[in-house]
Design a protein around this motif. Structure first.
Motif, PDB file in Angstrom:
ATOM      1  N   ASP A 153     -15.178  23.455  25.519  1.00  0.00           N
ATOM      2  CA  ASP A 153     -15.494  24.343  25.597  1.00  0.00           C
ATOM      3  C   ASP A 153     -15.015  24.018  26.581  1.00  0.00           C
ATOM      4  OD1 ASP A 153     -16.216  25.437  23.315  1.00  0.00           O
ATOM      5  OD2 ASP A 153     -18.983  25.115  24.174  1.00  0.00           O
ATOM      6  N   ILE A 180     -25.662  33.367  27.482  1.00  0.00           N
ATOM      7  CA  ILE A 180     -24.496  32.228  27.274  1.00  0.00           C
ATOM      8  C   ILE A 180     -24.123  33.115  26.034  1.00  0.00           C
ATOM      9  CG2 ILE A 180     -23.183  29.984  26.406  1.00  0.00           C
ATOM     10  CD1 ILE A 180     -25.047  28.854  28.976  1.00  0.00           C
ATOM     11  N   ARG A 198     -18.439  36.458  22.965  1.00  0.00           N
ATOM     12  CA  ARG A 198     -17.947  35.383  21.404  1.00  0.00           C
ATOM     13  C   ARG A 198     -18.954  35.176  20.884  1.00  0.00           C
ATOM     14  NH1 ARG A 198     -13.878  35.474  23.853  1.00  0.00           N
ATOM     15  NH2 ARG A 198     -13.808  37.052  25.655  1.00  0.00           N
ATOM     16  N   TYR A 199     -20.799  34.500  21.230  1.00  0.00           N
ATOM     17  CA  TYR A 199     -20.850  34.199  19.637  1.00  0.00           C
ATOM     18  C   TYR A 199     -21.678  34.620  19.034  1.00  0.00           C
ATOM     19  CZ  TYR A 199     -19.436  30.801  23.095  1.00  0.00           C
ATOM     20  OH  TYR A 199     -18.722  29.528  24.180  1.00  0.00           O
ATOM     21  N   GLU A 254     -13.900  26.439  21.922  1.00  0.00           N
ATOM     22  CA  GLU A 254     -13.295  27.862  22.357  1.00  0.00           C
ATOM     23  C   GLU A 254     -13.901  28.183  24.135  1.00  0.00           C
ATOM     24  OE1 GLU A 254     -15.684  31.107  20.100  1.00  0.00           O
ATOM     25  OE2 GLU A 254     -17.467  29.344  20.058  1.00  0.00           O
ATOM     26  N   THR A 255     -13.955  29.713  24.671  1.00  0.00           N
ATOM     27  CA  THR A 255     -14.003  29.880  26.118  1.00  0.00           C
ATOM     28  C   THR A 255     -15.711  29.893  26.112  1.00  0.00           C
ATOM     29  OG1 THR A 255     -13.157  31.212  27.778  1.00  0.00           O
ATOM     30  CG2 THR A 255     -12.832  32.244  25.185  1.00  0.00           C
ATOM     31  N   LEU A 256     -15.520  29.869  26.776  1.00  0.00           N
ATOM     32  CA  LEU A 256     -17.553  30.108  27.426  1.00  0.00           C
ATOM     33  C   LEU A 256     -17.568  31.866  28.184  1.00  0.00           C
ATOM     34  CD1 LEU A 256     -18.531  26.910  28.857  1.00  0.00           C
ATOM     35  CD2 LEU A 256     -19.478  28.100  26.927  1.00  0.00           C
ATOM     36  N   ASP A 257     -16.106  32.261  29.183  1.00  0.00           N
ATOM     37  CA  ASP A 257     -16.357  33.524  28.870  1.00  0.00           C
ATOM     38  C   ASP A 257     -15.060  34.214  29.015  1.00  0.00           C
ATOM     39  OD1 ASP A 257     -14.540  32.201  31.078  1.00  0.00           O
ATOM     40  OD2 ASP A 257     -16.361  31.429  32.012  1.00  0.00           O
ATOM     41  N   ILE A 258     -14.451  34.269  29.413  1.00  0.00           N
ATOM     42  CA  ILE A 258     -12.912  35.167  29.135  1.00  0.00           C
ATOM     43  C   ILE A 258     -11.802  34.449  28.389  1.00  0.00           C
ATOM     44  CG2 ILE A 258     -13.096  36.908  31.366  1.00  0.00           C
ATOM     45  CD1 ILE A 258     -10.559  35.268  32.686  1.00  0.00           C
ATOM     46  N   ALA A 259     -10.970  35.035  27.810  1.00  0.00           N
ATOM     47  CA  ALA A 259     -10.046  34.774  27.235  1.00  0.00           C
ATOM     48  C   ALA A 259      -8.909  33.937  27.740  1.00  0.00           C
ATOM     49  CB  ALA A 259      -9.368  35.320  25.833  1.00  0.00           C
ATOM     50  N   ARG A 293     -22.347  36.591  26.106  1.00  0.00           N
ATOM     51  CA  ARG A 293     -21.173  36.192  27.056  1.00  0.00           C
ATOM     52  C   ARG A 293     -20.342  37.311  26.106  1.00  0.00           C
ATOM     53  NH1 ARG A 293     -22.147  31.384  30.933  1.00  0.00           N
ATOM     54  NH2 ARG A 293     -24.049  32.244  31.650  1.00  0.00           N
ATOM     55  N   LEU A 346     -23.415  23.157  24.109  1.00  0.00           N
ATOM     56  CA  LEU A 346     -22.962  21.487  23.950  1.00  0.00           C
ATOM     57  C   LEU A 346     -23.855  21.618  22.762  1.00  0.00           C
ATOM     58  CD1 LEU A 346     -20.733  21.124  26.868  1.00  0.00           C
ATOM     59  CD2 LEU A 346     -20.209  22.083  24.949  1.00  0.00           C
ATOM     60  N   ARG A 352     -23.899  23.820  19.501  1.00  0.00           N
ATOM     61  CA  ARG A 352     -22.573  23.678  19.017  1.00  0.00           C
ATOM     62  C   ARG A 352     -21.849  22.957  18.388  1.00  0.00           C
ATOM     63  NH1 ARG A 352     -19.104  26.652  21.490  1.00  0.00           N
ATOM     64  NH2 ARG A 352     -17.499  25.271  19.579  1.00  0.00           N
TER      65      ARG A 352
END
Lengths: 222, 340
Positions: free
Chosen positions: B210, A207, A212-213, B158-163, A210, A164, A167
């Protein structure tokens, strides 16, 4: 709640409203979690009560860990209000853009050290942004807003906390996010041992991976 | 860019990041002439990338044909071809990219690779007249709160895992519900939730800006299996919790950026309950609430076509040898020089 001369709204955040008030002759911050109309009242009440109780507890524990936080004067769960010390100073968010590179490094190093102390003590801040850090006139950095914090020791939660911070630096201070985060980690390493730091950094990478980053193979053909 | 006289300039956009294959045609002035969407419905389970890609390949020529018919133009009338270059599922993206490359090289016109998330924001702005919004983009594959700053759309949360959409879909599947092309899982859950009355407390996980939905999904699924609660109540509780989470984060972004508009887009934008929550925070912060019409909120070719136009007008084009797909292409990696 005692004597209170017209409180002045200084920040209407999403989570709570902050008022600057005079309380028994003392300048204080009154943090009020107002009901959110968009949430069902049962859910809303649960969230506000939980945060109002936990925030002062964590702030107190942070002090024990050696991280300056405002002193709590009064907690009123029913009205979801916390009265705390007003820290006169500047937000690190503002400072980072104004100061020299050296000073920026020093600030970030110190911030990293403070995060390290929290983590070593098992405290997760939960909202590590530069607007939640205030430097007073003596150069002491205070951490505020523990509303989303928790007392946890797992590597996962520490990783998310550091992530965090990273980010937040990237979204608000993108021009020098990299050097700042490196300094934060340097400061963090002063408090936590090499293995813990390495695990924390690996966790951030995990992380990020995972989904999306970051691109796994940046620029590579896929 | 000089406007050619006597005839309009057109861009054809191909979208194929996940389960939808879609072709849209836009004029250079943002008039959408066609937006044909063909959805892949898996017989069971979630989207199998290879099966979805097979659907895309099989349906491509039909969708293209329909789009030209609807727009009343011929392939030769096109000026550029745009395609979604990422992020998304590899096999699906590659199928769309292959069609786009073939068309561009056959017609001898420029190719423009478009970021799928940028396209969602741009079509939203085009269709709602929003100028500089905080955008909440919620779909089966993405949950992003973003706003423009210094040349790019920055990701605030944003999401840290699934949408979020994925969370609802998986729960619906676990509950043995069925979806139809006219009624996706999200709509099925919404309908059931409307009948729910009892709020069951589920993990509410907001970390900074997040969110995390996977633990919540597990908790809801476990409760479902226990059979102590009515499905309607669980749908209701699930919706209330996940929507409260995204709304809280969106409100924080709004308070932080002090923007004057909130834009809701993505497949989940069609949900009336989510709309009412986002509308409430917009009002609270004196911001205008904008929601993208559902045809343009779900994955669609028109958004790719329009974003292709915006990029091309800035001199951006993608040579074929650089048109490989980018599976994890982040929103904030893209420069958007057309936004001031």
């Amino acid at each position: 709640m005692g004597e209170m001369k017209q409180p002045l709204l200084i920040k209407k955040g999403a989570e709570a409203s902050l008022y600057l008030a005079d309380w028994h002759g003392r300048k204080v911050i009154m943090k009020k979690r107002l009901p959110k109309k968009y949430r069902l009242s049962k859910l809303d009440e649960q969230i506000r009560t939980y945060r109002t109780i936990h925030e002062p507890q964590l702030m107190h524990k942070a002090k024990r860990a050696g991280v300056p936080t405002p002193t709590i004067f009064l907690v009123d769960v029913k009205s979801a209000t916390i009265i705390m010390e007003f820290i006169e100073g500047k937000q690190v968010k503002q400072l980072l853009g104004e100061v020299s590179k050296n000073e920026r490094q020093r600030l970030c190093l110190k911030i990293g050290e403070l995060i390290g102390r929290l983590h070593k003590y098992g405290i997760i801040h939960g909202d590590l942004t530069t607007s939640n850090m205030i430097q007073n006139s003596e150069g002491k950095i205070f951490f505020v807003d523990f509303g989303l914090g928790e007392k946890r020791k797992e590597l996962e939660t520490r990783g998310v906390d550091l992530h965090l911070m990273k980010r937040a630096l990237h979204s608000t201070h993108f021009r020098f996010a990299k050097e700042c985060f490196n300094a934060v980690i340097k400061g963090y390493s002063k408090v936590l041992d090499t293995e813990n730091v390495k695990n924390g950094l690996d966790k951030i990478k995990e992380i990020e991976r995972r989904g999306r980053y970051v691109a796994k193979r940046k620029g590579g053909k896929e | 860019m000089k406007q050619k006289k006597a005839r309009e300039n057109y861009c054809l956009g191909i979208e194929s990041t996940a389960d939808d294959f879609s072709v849209g045609i836009s004029t250079f002035n943002g008039e959408i002439l066609a937006n044909i969407i063909s959805a892949y419905m898996p017989p069971e389970g979630g989207i199998h990338p290879r099966e979805a890609a097979r659907h895309h390949a099989e349906t491509a020529s039909k969708v293209l044909e329909e789009a030209f018919k609807k727009a009343e133009i011929k392939p030769q009338d096109l000026s550029i071809i745009a395609f979604s270059q990422g992020p998304g599922l590899g096999p699906c993206l590659r199928t769309g990219a292959t069609v786009a490359r073939a068309l561009a090289s056959d017609l001898g016109i420029p190719l423009v690779g478009v970021n799928h998330c940028v396209a969602h924001i741009e079509i939203g702005k085009l269709k709602t007249d929003a100028k500089d919004p905080v955008t909440l983009y919620v779909s089966g594959g993405n949950t992003i709160v973003s706003a423009f700053d210094s040349g790019r759309y920055r990701v605030f949360g944003e999401t840290l895992d699934i949408a979020l959409g994925n969370c609802l879909d998986v729960f619906a599947r676990e509950a043995g519900l069925y979806q139809k092309p006219s009624m996706p899982f999200g709509a099925v859950v919404e309908k059931l939730a409307a009948k729910g009355k009892k709020l069951v407390l589920l993990p509410y996980t907001v970390k900074g800006m997040d969110m995390s939905f996977s633990g919540l999904l597990t908790a809801a699924t476990n409760l479902l299996k226990k059979g102590e609660y009515k499905l309607e109540d669980l749908c209701y509780s699930l919706q209330e919790t996940v929507f409260s989470m995204v709304t809280e984060v969106t409100e924080r972004a709004l308070a932080h950026t002090e923007k004057r508009e909130v834009l809701l887009t993505g497949g989940v934008a069609a949900n009336k309950r989510l709309q009412s929550m986002i509308k409430a925070i917009a009002e609270e912060h004196d911001a205008e609430f904008c929601v993208v019409p559902s045809e343009f909120a779900i994955d669609n070719g028109a958004m790719i076509a329009w974003t292709g136009v915006l990029a091309y007008k800035q001199g951006i084009a993608t040579p074929i040898e650089k048109s490989f797909v980018k599976l994890r292409w982040r929103l904030e990696e893209v420069e958007v020089p057309w936004v001031k």
